[in-house]
Design a protein around this motif. Structure first.
Motif, short mmCIF file in Angstrom:
data_model
loop_
_atom_site.label_atom_id
_atom_site.label_comp_id
_atom_site.label_asym_id
_atom_site.label_seq_id
_atom_site.Cartn_x
_atom_site.Cartn_y
_atom_site.Cartn_z
N VAL A 5 6.58 5.50 6.21
CA VAL A 5 6.31 4.44 5.23
C VAL A 5 5.16 4.87 4.34
CG1 VAL A 5 5.66 2.04 4.89
CG2 VAL A 5 7.12 2.66 6.82
N GLU A 6 5.43 4.93 3.04
CA GLU A 6 4.41 5.29 2.06
C GLU A 6 3.70 4.04 1.55
OE1 GLU A 6 8.07 7.97 1.21
OE2 GLU A 6 7.65 5.86 1.64
N SER A 7 2.45 4.23 1.16
CA SER A 7 1.70 3.15 0.53
C SER A 7 0.62 3.78 -0.35
CB SER A 7 1.06 2.23 1.58
OG SER A 7 0.15 2.95 2.39
N GLY A 8 0.00 2.95 -1.19
CA GLY A 8 -1.11 3.41 -2.00
C GLY A 8 -0.79 3.67 -3.46
N GLY A 9 0.47 3.55 -3.82
CA GLY A 9 0.82 3.77 -5.22
C GLY A 9 0.31 2.63 -6.10
N GLY A 10 0.45 2.81 -7.40
CA GLY A 10 0.01 1.78 -8.33
C GLY A 10 -0.07 2.31 -9.74
N LEU A 11 -0.74 1.53 -10.58
CA LEU A 11 -0.92 1.87 -11.99
C LEU A 11 -2.36 2.27 -12.22
CD1 LEU A 11 -0.01 1.85 -14.99
CD2 LEU A 11 -0.61 -0.59 -15.01
N THR A 12 -2.56 3.39 -12.89
CA THR A 12 -3.89 3.83 -13.22
C THR A 12 -3.87 4.54 -14.57
OG1 THR A 12 -5.83 5.05 -12.41
CG2 THR A 12 -3.69 6.09 -12.10
N GLN A 13 -5.02 4.69 -15.17
CA GLN A 13 -5.13 5.39 -16.44
C GLN A 13 -5.27 6.89 -16.21
OE1 GLN A 13 -8.48 3.51 -18.41
NE2 GLN A 13 -7.13 2.12 -19.51
N ALA A 23 2.61 6.77 6.72
CA ALA A 23 2.44 6.38 8.12
C ALA A 23 3.75 6.59 8.86
CB ALA A 23 2.00 4.94 8.22
N ALA A 24 3.67 7.24 10.01
CA ALA A 24 4.86 7.57 10.78
C ALA A 24 4.92 6.76 12.06
CB ALA A 24 4.88 9.06 11.11
N SER A 25 6.13 6.46 12.49
CA SER A 25 6.36 5.82 13.78
C SER A 25 7.67 6.34 14.35
CB SER A 25 6.41 4.29 13.64
OG SER A 25 7.47 3.92 12.79
N GLY A 26 7.79 6.24 15.69
CA GLY A 26 9.04 6.64 16.33
C GLY A 26 9.24 8.13 16.49
N LEU A 27 8.19 8.91 16.25
CA LEU A 27 8.29 10.35 16.47
C LEU A 27 6.91 10.88 16.83
CD1 LEU A 27 6.96 11.59 13.65
CD2 LEU A 27 9.23 11.10 12.76
N THR A 28 6.90 12.07 17.42
CA THR A 28 5.63 12.72 17.76
C THR A 28 5.12 13.39 16.50
OG1 THR A 28 6.43 13.05 20.01
CG2 THR A 28 4.48 14.31 19.32
N PHE A 29 4.32 12.69 15.77
CA PHE A 29 3.95 13.07 14.41
C PHE A 29 3.30 14.44 14.36
CE2 PHE A 29 3.69 12.20 10.12
CZ PHE A 29 2.40 12.29 9.62
N SER A 30 2.53 14.76 15.36
CA SER A 30 1.81 16.03 15.35
C SER A 30 2.75 17.24 15.42
CB SER A 30 0.80 16.08 16.50
OG SER A 30 1.47 15.90 17.74
N THR A 69 -5.07 16.72 -3.03
CA THR A 69 -5.41 17.25 -1.71
C THR A 69 -4.59 16.53 -0.65
OG1 THR A 69 -7.69 17.72 -2.41
CG2 THR A 69 -7.24 17.68 -0.04
N ILE A 70 -3.89 17.30 0.16
CA ILE A 70 -3.12 16.73 1.25
C ILE A 70 -3.90 16.92 2.55
CG2 ILE A 70 -1.80 18.86 1.67
CD1 ILE A 70 0.63 17.05 2.30
N SER A 71 -3.87 15.91 3.39
CA SER A 71 -4.56 15.99 4.68
C SER A 71 -3.81 15.13 5.69
CB SER A 71 -6.01 15.51 4.55
OG SER A 71 -6.06 14.15 4.15
N ARG A 72 -4.16 15.29 6.95
CA ARG A 72 -3.47 14.50 7.98
C ARG A 72 -4.44 14.07 9.05
NH1 ARG A 72 1.33 17.88 9.90
NH2 ARG A 72 1.60 16.15 11.36
N ASP A 73 -4.13 12.94 9.65
CA ASP A 73 -4.87 12.42 10.80
C ASP A 73 -3.82 12.09 11.86
OD1 ASP A 73 -6.30 11.02 12.71
OD2 ASP A 73 -7.47 9.91 11.26
N ASP A 74 -3.60 13.03 12.76
CA ASP A 74 -2.54 12.84 13.75
C ASP A 74 -2.85 11.71 14.72
OD1 ASP A 74 -1.72 16.40 13.96
OD2 ASP A 74 -0.95 14.81 12.65
N ALA A 75 -4.11 11.42 14.92
CA ALA A 75 -4.48 10.30 15.81
C ALA A 75 -4.01 8.97 15.22
CB ALA A 75 -5.98 10.28 16.03
N LYS A 76 -3.90 8.93 13.89
CA LYS A 76 -3.42 7.73 13.21
C LYS A 76 -1.98 7.87 12.73
CE LYS A 76 -7.99 6.32 11.55
NZ LYS A 76 -8.81 5.97 10.36
N ASN A 77 -1.34 8.99 13.07
CA ASN A 77 0.04 9.23 12.63
C ASN A 77 0.19 9.07 11.12
OD1 ASN A 77 0.85 9.77 15.21
ND2 ASN A 77 2.03 7.90 15.48
N THR A 78 -0.77 9.59 10.38
CA THR A 78 -0.79 9.38 8.94
C THR A 78 -1.12 10.67 8.20
OG1 THR A 78 -1.48 7.08 9.25
CG2 THR A 78 -1.82 8.02 7.07
#
Length: 123
Positions: A5-13, A23-30, A69-78
């Motif tokens: 599930v993606e989030s955080g999009g919007g309108l900006t200048q 955010a991931a669920s139902g799988l071992t994200f790491s 910049t792409i990054s990950r937090d496996d503890a948060k599955n994100t």
């Protein structure tokens, strides 16, 4: 059932910043490499960035290098995509996707996809 599930999009200048989350669920994200793709109206979906499982390697499309910049937090599955110095040409629906194995720039290389989040950058 695996879900992204993606989030955080919007309108900006132009010149602004946004941070997208996947955010991931139902799988071992790491265990998964995660990629971000985008699709502008009347254009094909294109690779933006990806991060390998374990976070040891990343890859970016040339047009976003130094701005995203792409990054990950496996503890948060994100996985995150920090986008700065945004341009109107960055406008599109942004999708995250997961796959086992190495980084791929091909949409066909991913097993799971989110529904997308809209990013609109005005000039």
């Amino acid at each position: 059932q695996a879900q992204l599930v993606e989030s955080g999009g919007g309108l900006t200048q132009a010149g602004g910043s946004l941070r997208l989350s996947c955010a991931a669920s139902g799988l071992t994200f790491s265990d998964y490499t995660v990629g971000w793709f985008r699709q502008a109206p009347d254009k094909e979906r294109e690779f933006v960035a990806a991060i390998r499982r374990g976070g040891g390697r990343t890859l970016y499309q040339d047009s976003v290098k130094g701005r995203f910049t792409i990054s990950r937090d496996d503890a948060k599955n994100t996985v995150y995509l920090q986008m700065s110095s945004l341009k109107p040409e960055d406008t599109g629906v942004y999708y995250c996707a997961g796959r086992r194995g190495l980084i791929s720039e091909r949409t066909t290389g991913y097993d799971y996809w989110g529904q997308g989040t809209q990013v609109t950058v005005s000039s």
